[in-house]
Design an enzyme around this catalytic site. Structure first.
Site, PDB file in Angstrom:
ATOM      1  NE  ARG A   1      -4.624  -0.469   9.839  1.00  0.00           N
ATOM      2  CZ  ARG A   1      -3.306  -0.228   9.568  1.00  0.00           C
ATOM      3  NH1 ARG A   1      -3.179   0.857   8.684  1.00  0.00           N
ATOM      4  NH2 ARG A   1      -2.269  -0.727  10.079  1.00  0.00           N
TER       5      ARG A   1
ATOM      6  NE  ARG B   1       1.592  -4.269  11.381  1.00  0.00           N
ATOM      7  CZ  ARG B   1       2.739  -4.645  10.712  1.00  0.00           C
ATOM      8  NH1 ARG B   1       3.824  -5.202  10.726  1.00  0.00           N
ATOM      9  NH2 ARG B   1       2.540  -3.561   9.566  1.00  0.00           N
TER      10      ARG B   1
ATOM     11  NE  ARG C   1       6.608  -0.628   9.829  1.00  0.00           N
ATOM     12  CZ  ARG C   1       5.296  -0.487   9.253  1.00  0.00           C
ATOM     13  NH1 ARG C   1       5.274  -0.061   7.908  1.00  0.00           N
ATOM     14  NH2 ARG C   1       4.320  -0.780   9.863  1.00  0.00           N
TER      15      ARG C   1
ATOM     16  CE  LYS D   1      -2.540  -0.371   3.642  1.00  0.00           C
ATOM     17  NZ  LYS D   1      -2.002  -1.991   4.094  1.00  0.00           N
TER      18      LYS D   1
ATOM     19  NE  ARG E   1       7.289  -3.298   6.132  1.00  0.00           N
ATOM     20  CZ  ARG E   1       5.984  -3.102   6.065  1.00  0.00           C
ATOM     21  NH1 ARG E   1       5.009  -2.497   5.016  1.00  0.00           N
ATOM     22  NH2 ARG E   1       4.961  -3.142   6.947  1.00  0.00           N
TER      23      ARG E   1
END
Ligand code: AMP
Length: 192
Positions: free
Chosen positions: A90, A146, A135, A15, A129
């Site tokens: 969300r 998540r 992160r 996204k 990632r």
């Protein structure tokens, strides 16, 4: 032409990358709530301190805080003629909050585009990632959480927009340029 758009899809669907590309092509700002939270955390602001532990756990930041943030952001001059929301709404309550923000301004959402991807691909991408970006919320446990939060709270949003005839689904797998081209095609298809 105005563009008031929402980009949906699970964590790791691409996204952020696609929102930036699409926003540039359309000449509207990409508004990512996740990016806003991360930059506040990095800069040690009051907001950053309030959301640091929540975002690190993979849970959602409370709606009042998030809605207020988006309300302020969409009221800025560069978002008056359009915007591309990434990571918001969300949950169904945030859909209602966005509806109200737009109604107050006499505006309507043009389209919600959902990037669809295979769940296993998402886990692989997020794990990669994590290695590249480091992160705090890309650890294995948090990734799983998540994805659960997404399935429970965020995925139902698609049906809400579909029922209004405002949902376009785009295959998020494959080459980044190809996905951008598909998104632009979905957008022009919805407008013609
Ligand atoms: P993202 O970069 O969109 O995956 O967002 C990273 C984290 O920021 C999420 O896991 C949530 O903790 C928080 N967050 C981002 N957007 C929202 C939102 N619309 N509502 C609540 N929490 C959010």
């Amino acid at each position: 032409m105005s563009s008031r758009l929402v980009l949906l899809g699970p964590p790791g669907a691409g996204k952020g990358t696609q929102a930036a590309r699409l926003a540039e092509r359309l000449g509207v700002p990409a508004v990512s709530t996740g990016d806003i939270f991360r930059s506040n955390i990095k800069n040690g602001t009051e907001l950053g301190k309030r959301v640091q532990d929540i975002t690190a756990s993979g849970a959602l930041v409370p709606d009042e805080l998030t809605n207020e943030l988006v309300r302020d952001r969409l009221a800025q001059a560069d978002a008056v003629e359009g915007f591309l929301l990434d990571g918001y709404p969300r949950n169904v309550a945030q859909v209602a909050a966005l509806d109200e923000m737009l109604a107050v301004a006499g505006r309507e959402l043009d389209l919600a585009i959902e990037l669809t991807v295979d769940p296993q691909v998402v886990v692989d991408r997020l794990t990669r990632r994590a290695e590249i970006e480091g992160r705090a919320d890309d650890t294995e446990d948090v990734i799983r959480h998540r994805l659960d939060v997404y399935a429970e709270q965020t995925a139902p949003i698609s049906q809400v927009y579909a029922a209004r005839g405002l949902l376009a689904q785009v295959d998020g797998l494959g080459d980044v340029d190809d996905v951008t081209a598909r998104l632009l095609a979905a957008l022009s298809g919805a407008r013609s």
